[in-house]
Design an enzyme around this catalytic site. Structure first.
Site, PDB file in Angstrom:
ATOM      1  N   ASN A   9       0.881  -1.168   0.000  1.00  0.00           N
ATOM      2  CA  ASN A   9       0.000   0.000   0.000  1.00  0.00           C
ATOM      3  C   ASN A   9       0.917   1.215   0.000  1.00  0.00           C
ATOM      4  OD1 ASN A   9      -1.748   2.071   0.442  1.00  0.00           O
ATOM      5  ND2 ASN A   9      -2.372   1.448   2.501  1.00  0.00           N
ATOM      6  N   LYS A  11       0.191   4.263  -0.285  1.00  0.00           N
ATOM      7  CA  LYS A  11      -0.386   5.487   0.299  1.00  0.00           C
ATOM      8  C   LYS A  11      -0.084   6.665  -0.635  1.00  0.00           C
ATOM      9  CE  LYS A  11      -0.112   3.218   4.730  1.00  0.00           C
ATOM     10  NZ  LYS A  11      -0.006   3.297   6.176  1.00  0.00           N
ATOM     11  N   HIS A  94      -9.485   1.537   4.564  1.00  0.00           N
ATOM     12  CA  HIS A  94      -8.235   1.660   5.311  1.00  0.00           C
ATOM     13  C   HIS A  94      -8.464   2.582   6.514  1.00  0.00           C
ATOM     14  CE1 HIS A  94      -4.132   2.639   6.398  1.00  0.00           C
ATOM     15  NE2 HIS A  94      -3.788   1.532   5.767  1.00  0.00           N
ATOM     16  N   GLU A  96      -6.780   4.884   7.706  1.00  0.00           N
ATOM     17  CA  GLU A  96      -6.503   6.307   7.438  1.00  0.00           C
ATOM     18  C   GLU A  96      -7.705   6.960   6.753  1.00  0.00           C
ATOM     19  OE1 GLU A  96      -2.797   5.632   5.428  1.00  0.00           O
ATOM     20  OE2 GLU A  96      -1.912   5.017   7.335  1.00  0.00           O
ATOM     21  N   GLU A 166      -5.582  -4.899  10.301  1.00  0.00           N
ATOM     22  CA  GLU A 166      -4.530  -3.921  10.588  1.00  0.00           C
ATOM     23  C   GLU A 166      -4.826  -3.208  11.900  1.00  0.00           C
ATOM     24  OE1 GLU A 166      -2.401  -2.674   6.733  1.00  0.00           O
ATOM     25  OE2 GLU A 166      -4.105  -1.341   6.955  1.00  0.00           O
ATOM     26  N   GLY A 172       2.609   2.046  10.828  1.00  0.00           N
ATOM     27  CA  GLY A 172       3.621   3.091  10.694  1.00  0.00           C
ATOM     28  C   GLY A 172       4.321   3.432  12.000  1.00  0.00           C
ATOM     29  N   SER A 212       3.364  -2.426  10.293  1.00  0.00           N
ATOM     30  CA  SER A 212       4.809  -2.565  10.529  1.00  0.00           C
ATOM     31  C   SER A 212       5.361  -3.930  10.109  1.00  0.00           C
ATOM     32  CB  SER A 212       5.150  -2.245  11.992  1.00  0.00           C
ATOM     33  OG  SER A 212       4.794  -0.892  12.278  1.00  0.00           O
ATOM     34  N   GLY A 233       2.799  -1.091   4.209  1.00  0.00           N
ATOM     35  CA  GLY A 233       2.978   0.312   3.851  1.00  0.00           C
ATOM     36  C   GLY A 233       4.446   0.624   3.593  1.00  0.00           C
TER      37      GLY A 233
HETATM   38  O1  LIG Z   1      -1.297   0.816   6.735  1.00  0.00           O
HETATM   39  C1  LIG Z   1      -0.566  -0.113   6.403  1.00  0.00           C
HETATM   40  C2  LIG Z   1      -0.836  -0.854   5.173  1.00  0.00           C
HETATM   41  O2  LIG Z   1      -2.100  -0.569   4.688  1.00  0.00           O
HETATM   42  C3  LIG Z   1       0.599  -0.501   7.197  1.00  0.00           C
HETATM   43  O3  LIG Z   1       1.559   0.495   7.100  1.00  0.00           O
HETATM   44  P1  LIG Z   1       3.046   0.196   7.635  1.00  0.00           P
HETATM   45  O4  LIG Z   1       3.472  -1.112   6.991  1.00  0.00           O
HETATM   46  O5  LIG Z   1       3.848   1.363   7.151  1.00  0.00           O
HETATM   47  O6  LIG Z   1       2.960   0.062   9.118  1.00  0.00           O
END
Ligand SMILES: O=C(CO)COP(=O)(O)O
Length: 250
Positions: A9, A11, A94, A96, A166, A172, A212, A233
């Site tokens: 992803n 982003k 997601h 976010e 997630e 993150g 992560s 991510g």
């Molecule tokens: O939100 C994520 C994937 O959709 C996870 O992000 P990270 O792998 O950067 O923690």
């Protein structure tokens, strides 16, 4: 047997040119028999990516879509627009988008239906906030989000969907869930899918872990019986790291 699926992803990262360079670096190396490799890119990179992945087994995904076919929805992108580009997957719900763009269980469900209507497989994100985890509500939050997202689908559609568990506190932050904890929640999500759609559907639906995930921990997650892949991510942005993630899913 469920085919493992690693989805990056990206982003709000990478221009179209950067996305094409990435594909040129991972081509061949991130194509491993028995693992599905997906890149979920910003809308602006998708046309170039669709060209770049031609003749490879790499698949591309969007990170959101609107549920209507067309209309006066300034700034939005519809299912037919993604279908026209040959997009295979779309991330829906997601955390976010739920936190910053008012995504709700209801809009997630509408988008999931729209994705199937246009032949795009949804990657549906569910997961709890830190305070919900601390209050012992993890499973309940995931149950409510999963059941709402899948509401009204046929068992065949539900079997094709991908769910990404997630935990929000792990996104993150560098703090991943332990593989055992993630497996426990994912196994519970699978039980709920069985309760609604039957065991056959639950045995087929693929459920990823996200939060992560890195080359150094991907194998631990993949060793768990209920974890079918990862939604990644930060660690999906570098070609070398993405290749290692796909290798780690084998
Ligand atoms: O939100 C994520 C994937 O959709 C996870 O992000 P990270 O792998 O950067 O923690």
């Amino acid at each position: 047997m469920r085919t493992p699926i690693i989805a990056g992803n990206w982003k709000m990262f990478k221009t179209a040119g950067e996305a094409v360079s990435f594909v040129n670096e991972v081509k061949g190396k991130a194509e491993i028999a028995g693992v599905e490799s997906v890149i979920c890119a910003p809308f602006t990179a998708l046309p170039a990516l669709a060209e770049a992945v031609k003749g490879t087994s790499l698949k591309i995904g969007a990170q959101n879509m609107h549920w209507e076919e067309s209309g006066a929805y300034t700034g939005e992108i519809s299912g037919p627009m993604l279908q026209d580009l040959g997009v295979h997957y779309v991330i829906i719900g997601h955390s976010e988008r739920r936190a910053y763009f008012a995504e709700t269980d209801e809009t997630v469900n509408k988008k999931v239906h729209a994705a199937f209507k246009y032949g795009i497989t949804p990657i549906i994100c569910v997961g709890e906030k830190l305070e919900e985890r601390e209050a012992g509500q993890t499973k309940e939050v995931c149950r409510v989000q999963t059941e709402a997202a899948l509401q009204g689908l046929t068992a065949e559609q539900a079997a094709q969907a991908v769910i990404a568990y997630e935990p929000i506190w792990a996104i993150g932050t560098g703090k991943s869930s332990t593989a055992e904890d993630a497996n426990e929640v994912i196994s519970y999500i699978r039980e709920r899918v069985a309760a609604v759609f039957g065991q056959e559907t639950a045995d087929k639906i693929r459920i990823q872990y996200g939060g992560s995930v890195k080359p150094s921990n991907i194998r631990e997650f993949m060793q768990q019986p209920d974890i079918d892949g990862a939604l990644v991510g930060g660690a999906s942005l570098e070609a070398a790291s993405y290749i290692q993630l796909v290798e780690g899913a084998k």
